[in-house]
Write a protein that holds these residues in place. Structure first.
Motif, PDB file in Angstrom:
ATOM      1  N   SER A 472      38.920  21.870  13.199  1.00 47.76           N
ATOM      2  CA  SER A 472      39.323  23.273  13.308  1.00 47.76           C
ATOM      3  C   SER A 472      38.726  24.133  12.207  1.00 47.76           C
ATOM      4  O   SER A 472      38.893  25.349  12.219  1.00 47.76           O
ATOM      5  CB  SER A 472      40.856  23.383  13.284  1.00 47.76           C
ATOM      6  N   GLU A 502      42.640  20.340  11.453  1.00 50.65           N
ATOM      7  CA  GLU A 502      42.981  19.356  12.477  1.00 50.65           C
ATOM      8  C   GLU A 502      41.683  18.790  13.036  1.00 50.65           C
ATOM      9  O   GLU A 502      40.730  19.522  13.306  1.00 50.65           O
ATOM     10  CB  GLU A 502      43.793  20.003  13.596  1.00 50.65           C
ATOM     11  N   HIS A 504      39.634  17.008  15.944  1.00 51.02           N
ATOM     12  CA  HIS A 504      39.644  16.862  17.402  1.00 51.02           C
ATOM     13  C   HIS A 504      39.015  15.519  17.771  1.00 51.02           C
ATOM     14  O   HIS A 504      37.824  15.296  17.531  1.00 51.02           O
ATOM     15  CB  HIS A 504      38.876  18.005  18.055  1.00 51.02           C
ATOM     16  N   LEU A 505      39.805  14.645  18.341  1.00 50.78           N
ATOM     17  CA  LEU A 505      39.350  13.281  18.623  1.00 50.78           C
ATOM     18  C   LEU A 505      38.723  13.124  20.004  1.00 50.78           C
ATOM     19  O   LEU A 505      38.404  12.007  20.418  1.00 50.78           O
ATOM     20  CB  LEU A 505      40.512  12.297  18.462  1.00 50.78           C
ATOM     21  N   GLU A 509      42.425   7.978  21.486  1.00 47.26           N
ATOM     22  CA  GLU A 509      43.747   7.831  20.897  1.00 47.26           C
ATOM     23  C   GLU A 509      43.720   6.829  19.744  1.00 47.26           C
ATOM     24  O   GLU A 509      43.046   5.812  19.798  1.00 47.26           O
ATOM     25  CB  GLU A 509      44.746   7.368  21.962  1.00 47.26           C
ATOM     26  N   ALA A 524      47.866   9.564  12.740  1.00 46.37           N
ATOM     27  CA  ALA A 524      47.129  10.358  13.726  1.00 46.37           C
ATOM     28  C   ALA A 524      47.967  10.732  14.928  1.00 46.37           C
ATOM     29  O   ALA A 524      47.462  11.290  15.900  1.00 46.37           O
ATOM     30  CB  ALA A 524      45.894   9.584  14.182  1.00 46.37           C
ATOM     31  N   SER A 525      49.252  10.430  14.921  1.00 46.62           N
ATOM     32  CA  SER A 525      50.122  10.709  16.069  1.00 46.62           C
ATOM     33  C   SER A 525      51.137  11.779  15.672  1.00 46.62           C
ATOM     34  O   SER A 525      51.831  11.624  14.654  1.00 46.62           O
ATOM     35  CB  SER A 525      50.837   9.422  16.487  1.00 46.62           C
ATOM     36  N   PRO A 526      51.268  12.873  16.413  1.00 47.65           N
ATOM     37  CA  PRO A 526      50.546  13.154  17.664  1.00 47.65           C
ATOM     38  C   PRO A 526      49.128  13.684  17.443  1.00 47.65           C
ATOM     39  O   PRO A 526      48.326  13.725  18.363  1.00 47.65           O
ATOM     40  CB  PRO A 526      51.419  14.214  18.324  1.00 47.65           C
ATOM     41  N   ARG A 527      48.807  14.165  16.239  1.00 47.02           N
ATOM     42  CA  ARG A 527      47.448  14.647  15.973  1.00 47.02           C
ATOM     43  C   ARG A 527      47.087  14.319  14.535  1.00 47.02           C
ATOM     44  O   ARG A 527      47.943  14.062  13.699  1.00 47.02           O
ATOM     45  CB  ARG A 527      47.337  16.148  16.239  1.00 47.02           C
ATOM     46  N   LEU A 528      45.773  14.333  14.288  1.00 47.23           N
ATOM     47  CA  LEU A 528      45.281  13.989  12.952  1.00 47.23           C
ATOM     48  C   LEU A 528      44.990  15.278  12.173  1.00 47.23           C
ATOM     49  O   LEU A 528      44.124  16.066  12.548  1.00 47.23           O
ATOM     50  CB  LEU A 528      44.005  13.141  13.056  1.00 47.23           C
ATOM     51  N   ARG A 529      45.749  15.483  11.113  1.00 51.42           N
ATOM     52  CA  ARG A 529      45.510  16.620  10.227  1.00 51.42           C
ATOM     53  C   ARG A 529      45.107  16.078   8.853  1.00 51.42           C
ATOM     54  O   ARG A 529      45.724  15.137   8.346  1.00 51.42           O
ATOM     55  CB  ARG A 529      46.745  17.513  10.102  1.00 51.42           C
TER      56      ARG A 529
END
Length: 545
Positions: A472, A502, A504-505, A509, A524-529
């Motif tokens: 991002s 963040e 973007h993978l 998953e 990394a759950s729910p997203r990787l920051r």
């Protein structure tokens, strides 16, 4: 045609060496094969698996050895043939392969072929070169490789009473590859050096070898067939041999030099090197991602050799003007740092102001891409340059081994040194040298060693599927490799500030990642920051130990 299983070079870590500048073993003030052989334990410990030797043929040495007068003998300045063989065999014992420059485009004007050709226009050697009683009109835009130093592509020879063609200096007449006898001569040279155990060649000036010369009889009928013939001969003699091409061309043309895996096996990634520095200058991953998207996909068993600097200038002639301007303003603002109105004649470390964070970041980028990384001697410790030297020789300074006299390069009296080491300023050998950095676990040298160990231990760099990822924040360069659900995620912060973003993978998953460098954990759950320090880089693996 080779198969991927034979392509050792795609897993290689390549180290470029100018023998005269590396280590003096006999005390005459010039680097030699005795000194190089003595330093093989250092290179093996660093993790190097392949040495690329710049020209060491017999030569008047007016262009760093690229003016060859005898392809079958060694420049006596760097030792005897026995010295060379001892080095070569010792390299093999250390698990290091050796490749060498194949300077096939031209010879020295002192080469016996040229001396015979200029004296007798009926001898077989006359057609080894490109002659004309009256030089043809030069194509629009055509100019010497050294604009400003060489004004013409044709030079009149008083003995021959004719003009001869040369893309380089006037003492480097061009060979005529339209002549089958010339091609056979080059194959004999390849055969000769392979017999001693050389693993391959870097083909100097590959596009010029097969280019039109402006005369019908000197224009190759099947240009890429010449490269196919050379590769086929090499592989017949040494099935795992490699041809690395110096091909600095636009991306749409460069891919043709791979052929179908039957021409050049590796290509120097000139374009990407320029775009990496553009990304560093702008603190923006956009230029690097753009360059990667432009690269043609190599055939199986082929690849890109990724580097930051070689021992020529960093050439921006094929880069958009705004990117060239950004790099020159950031890294070569003074005229003395530039050459030929296209290039930067500086070493990596001084370009980045000696900032170890940025030097590590830049090296991490090339160590984490698909394709073998290539570094040149001294960049692993961050040596500088000598801008008092002319042209390209500014970056070809002696290796800095210690803070002792002559940088530990030679025990000769300083006045006997062919080139003196940098002895003042931030990059003086008294401050930057191997011996001091070996003692410091956090030194650039030890960091480079750790990166090489990590790269060689990770099969995903070679066998994984490259995946395009993003972040991002545009300051983050993100790429990765995936195999059987395991993801290797590489993140570089190009900015000199803290960046939070963040990642973007791309639909893949992963519950968590471990940084291979310092073993830090990232959920990394729910997203990787991620929050990265200035110029920080992460090598993240989703694989559970």
């Amino acid at each position: 045609m080779t198969t991927p299983t034979l392509s050792w070079y795609n897993e290689a870590v390549i180290y470029g060496i100018d023998v005269e500048k590396f280590a003096d073993g006999n005390g005459d003030g010039i680097g030699d094969f005795i000194g190089l052989a003595e330093k093989l334990p250092y290179l093996a410990d660093l993790g190097i698996t392949c040495i690329w030797l710049l020209p060491f043929y017999r030569s008047p040495d007016r262009d760093n050895g690229y003016d060859v007068s005898d392809f079958y003998s060694i420049n006596p300045d760097v030792g005897t043939f026995d010295d060379f063989l001892n080095f070569l065999h010792s390299a093999g014992e250390h698990g290091i392969r050796v490749i060498m420059d194949l300077v096939a485009n031209h010879t020295s004007n002192e080469h016996p072929w040229f001396q015979a050709a200029r004296r007798d226009n009926h001898c077989r050697y006359r057609d080894y070169y490109v002659w004309s009683p009256d030089p043809p009109p030069v194509a629009a835009g055509a100019k010497s490789i050294f604009p400003g130093e060489v004004d013409s592509l044709w030079t009149y020879d008083e003995v021959a009473r004719a003009y001869y063609f040369h893309n380089f200096y006037d003492f480097q007449p061009e060979l005529n590859f339209a002549n089958p006898e010339v091609r056979q001569e080059i194959l004999r040279i390849v055969d000769y050096w392979l017999a001693f155990g050389i693993s391959g060649f870097r083909l100097d000036a590959a596009p010029l070898i097969i280019a039109d010369k402006g005369l019908e009889h000197a224009n190759p009928r099947d240009p890429h067939g010449i490269l196919m013939e050379l590769a086929s001969y090499l592989r017949a003699r040494r099935p795992t041999g490699v041809l690395i091409g110096e091909v600095n061309m636009p991306p749409e043309e460069t891919g043709r030099y791979f052929g179908e895996g039957d021409q050049l096996h590796l290509l120097f990634n000139f374009m990407l090197a320029c775009y990496i520095f553009a990304g560093l200058a702008k603190e923006d991953a956009g230029p690097i991602n753009h360059a990667i998207s432009l690269l043609p996909e190599p055939p199986a068993g082929c690849g890109w050799a990724n580097f930051l600097r070689n021992l020529d200038e960093l050439d921006f002639s094929r880069v958009p003007p705004e990117l060239k301007e950004a790099v020159f303003n950031a890294f070569a603002p003074d005229k003395e740092m530039q050459v030929f109105d296209r290039g930067v004649r500086r070493r990596l470390a001084p370009m980045l102001d000696g900032d170890q964070r940025r030097i590590e970041l830049a090296l991490s980028i090339i160590f984490s891409l698909r394709g073998p990384p290539l570094i040149v001697y001294g960049d692993e410790i961050g040596i500088g340059e000598d801008l008092n030297q002319p042209g390209r020789t500014a970056v070809r300074i002696p290796m800095q081994w210690s803070a002792r006299r002559n940088a530990g390069f030679s025990n000769a009296p300083t006045g006997k040194l062919k080139v003196k080491p940098v002895d003042n300023g931030h990059f003086s050998y008294k401050k930057i040298n191997v011996e001091e950095q070996q003692k410091d676990p956090q030194s650039l040298l030890n960091t480079v060693k750790r990166l090489i160990v990590l790269r060689r231990a990770q099969p995903l760099f070679v066998k994984g599927r490259p995946v395009r990822l993003g972040a991002s924040n545009p300051a983050l360069l993100v790429h990765g490799f995936e195999d059987a659900g395991n993801l290797l995620l590489i993140v570089h912060n190009l900015a000199g500030r803290v960046v939070e973003a963040e990642i973007h993978l791309g639909g893949m998953e992963a519950e968590a990642f471990t940084d291979l460098i310092d073993k830090s954990e990232y959920k990394a759950s729910p997203r990787l920051r991620l929050k990265l320090k200035p110029y920080q880089y992460l090598w993240l693996s989703s694989e559970r130990e």
